[in-house]
Scaffold this active site. Structure first.
Site, PDB file in Angstrom:
ATOM      1  N   TRP A 106       0.832  -1.213   0.000  1.00  0.00           N
ATOM      2  CA  TRP A 106       0.000   0.000   0.000  1.00  0.00           C
ATOM      3  C   TRP A 106       0.856   1.246   0.000  1.00  0.00           C
ATOM      4  O   TRP A 106       0.501   2.248  -0.624  1.00  0.00           O
ATOM      5  CB  TRP A 106      -1.014  -0.025   1.152  1.00  0.00           C
ATOM      6  CG  TRP A 106      -1.953  -1.173   1.000  1.00  0.00           C
ATOM      7  CD1 TRP A 106      -2.027  -2.293   1.784  1.00  0.00           C
ATOM      8  CD2 TRP A 106      -2.923  -1.368  -0.053  1.00  0.00           C
ATOM      9  NE1 TRP A 106      -2.980  -3.149   1.287  1.00  0.00           N
ATOM     10  CE2 TRP A 106      -3.545  -2.610   0.170  1.00  0.00           C
ATOM     11  CE3 TRP A 106      -3.323  -0.601  -1.145  1.00  0.00           C
ATOM     12  CZ2 TRP A 106      -4.548  -3.112  -0.671  1.00  0.00           C
ATOM     13  CZ3 TRP A 106      -4.317  -1.092  -1.983  1.00  0.00           C
ATOM     14  CH2 TRP A 106      -4.920  -2.335  -1.741  1.00  0.00           C
ATOM     15  N   ASP A 176      -1.708   6.641   6.399  1.00  0.00           N
ATOM     16  CA  ASP A 176      -2.763   5.734   5.935  1.00  0.00           C
ATOM     17  C   ASP A 176      -3.023   4.760   7.088  1.00  0.00           C
ATOM     18  O   ASP A 176      -2.200   3.905   7.376  1.00  0.00           O
ATOM     19  CB  ASP A 176      -2.264   4.986   4.688  1.00  0.00           C
ATOM     20  CG  ASP A 176      -3.250   3.916   4.218  1.00  0.00           C
ATOM     21  OD1 ASP A 176      -4.309   3.731   4.843  1.00  0.00           O
ATOM     22  OD2 ASP A 176      -2.935   3.257   3.199  1.00  0.00           O
ATOM     23  N   LYS A 200     -12.597  -1.995   7.432  1.00  0.00           N
ATOM     24  CA  LYS A 200     -11.950  -2.943   8.341  1.00  0.00           C
ATOM     25  C   LYS A 200     -12.479  -2.721   9.770  1.00  0.00           C
ATOM     26  O   LYS A 200     -13.267  -3.505  10.260  1.00  0.00           O
ATOM     27  CB  LYS A 200     -10.434  -2.829   8.253  1.00  0.00           C
ATOM     28  CG  LYS A 200      -9.923  -3.263   6.858  1.00  0.00           C
ATOM     29  CD  LYS A 200      -8.798  -2.414   6.428  1.00  0.00           C
ATOM     30  CE  LYS A 200      -8.376  -2.468   4.990  1.00  0.00           C
ATOM     31  NZ  LYS A 200      -8.519  -3.620   4.182  1.00  0.00           N
TER      32      LYS A 200
END
Ligand code: PMP
Length: 365
Positions: A106, A176, A200
């Site tokens: 990511w 992030d 999530k």
């Protein structure tokens, strides 16, 4: 038709498990939300009933994360992936650079996207060690005049997590937090911007939470499309256009559940207990299970490991599936095994899985 009420042992990496009480409340309120004769999905986003849901979700997030007054909470769309572009679009400027700490796939995606907009560099990279560890503060190389420094607080695919965040002085720190937001208390004041896809720990997919410091927001570039400016959404309380209303309602209910659970300290304690059960099983398996992350960098959210051979790993994954454990396969890019034990995954699910690991080892040693 028979109705299956048995809940799965859900280790999906995202979208992932939601608290059963939240699902039940949403079910009970689905047809007639607070006497409106409509579901939340059918309300106008300009109605006072919806506005209350919206503002309650913002306020609950502020309260649970102890977000100081000089921050805005925004609900955006486009997932965390759109943030990979919005951040450099808004904050990279000619003559200024931004550093990216590379801790996994990511971070690589965020870095590649930022490169399209300006001058970015790698402030540190754990790639040579196959992303087993989080760089130490002394390994971070960034410049005091940088536009920002970007990091990924939890690496969903490799299973590593920052235990503490660096102090970056005047350099705005951008994180992030898609896969560990709300899993533990954090000091929001260390960050200029935090972003996270909801799917999530926060709720269903479709909502992206952004927490942004107002003075940072004021420095943003103005020559960008309206929808991609943070200021557009800040000025309009995230109601510039139609927001993902049902997702925000669910987010609000998940936040109520976290509050009832005892807040972030209680959540963090349970997350540690859950992850430690599985790490302990790995560590005491005499090499039968091989953890991917270095112990000082391991994630409490995504626990990644391998077995000695590909054949054994295949057998393990097949049997896990047969026993009802869902989502144990590692990410398609790296394979192996991964248990995602987000907030709403009950302790009992992790206990059942660590017992399964023990039984499988006994039968296959
Ligand atoms: N960052 C991290 C750490 C992630 O785990 C993910 C998704 N798994 C993303 C970004 C991308 O999020 P989205 O699918 O919401 O764009």
């Amino acid at each position: 038709m028979t109705v299956k009420t048995q809940r799965a042992y859900n280790f999906n990496a995202g979208p992932s498990a939601l608290p059963i009480s939240v699902l039940e409340k949403a079910q009970a309120e689905l047809i007639d939300f607070r006497g409106t004769g409509m579901s939340v999905m059918e309300l106008s986003h300009r109605s006072s009933t919806y506005e209350e849901v919206h503002n309650q979700a913002i306020n609950s997030l502020k309260e649970l994360l102890s977000i100081p007054d000089q921050y805005e909470v925004l609900f955006l769309q486009g997932g965390a992936s759109l943030q990979f572009s919005m951040i450099p679009m808004n904050f990279l400027k000619p003559g200024k650079k931004a550093g990216y700490v590379m801790t996994g796939s990511w971070s690589e995606k965020a870095f590649a996207e930022a490169k399209l907009f300006g001058d970015v560099y790698q402030a540190a990279s754990a790639k040579d060690g196959n992303y087993r560890n989080i760089p130490t503060v002394s390994e971070l190389k960034f410049h005091p005049e940088d536009a920002y420094l970007h990091l990924t607080s939890n690496n969903t695919i490799y299973g590593t997590q920052w235990a503490d965040f660096p102090d970056t002085g005047d350099v705005p720190l951008v994180a992030d937090m898609s896969s560990d937001i709300l899993s533990r208390p954090i000091d929001v004041s260390k960050f200029a911007l935090i972003y996270a896809g909801a799917q999530k720990n926060l709720g269903p997919s479709g909502v992206t939470v952004v927490i942004i410091r107002k003075d940072f927001l004021e420095q943003a570039n103005t020559n960008i499309p309206t929808m991609l400016k943070y200021s557009t959404h800040a000025k309009n309380n995230s109601l510039y256009n139609t927001p993902p209303t049902f997702g925000i309602y669910m987010l609000g209910e998940v936040l109520n559940w976290v509050r009832e659970f005892g807040g972030l300290s209680a959540i963090a304690e349970q997350n540690e207990n859950k992850a430690n059960l599985i790490y302990h099983t790995i560590e005491t398996s005499n090499g039968f299970y091989i953890g991917h992350a270095a112990p000082d960098s391991h994630s409490l959210m995504n626990i990644t490991f391998n077995l000695k051979s590909k054949e054994l790993e295949k057998k393990f994954l097949e049997q896990a599936k047969q026993e009802g454990f869902v989502g144990v396969n590692g990410h398609r890019s790296i394979g192996g095994c991964r248990v995602s034990a987000y907030n709403a995954v009950p302790f009992e699910t992790c206990k059942a899985f660590s017992e399964f690991m023990g039984v499988f080892q006994k039968k296959n040693s």
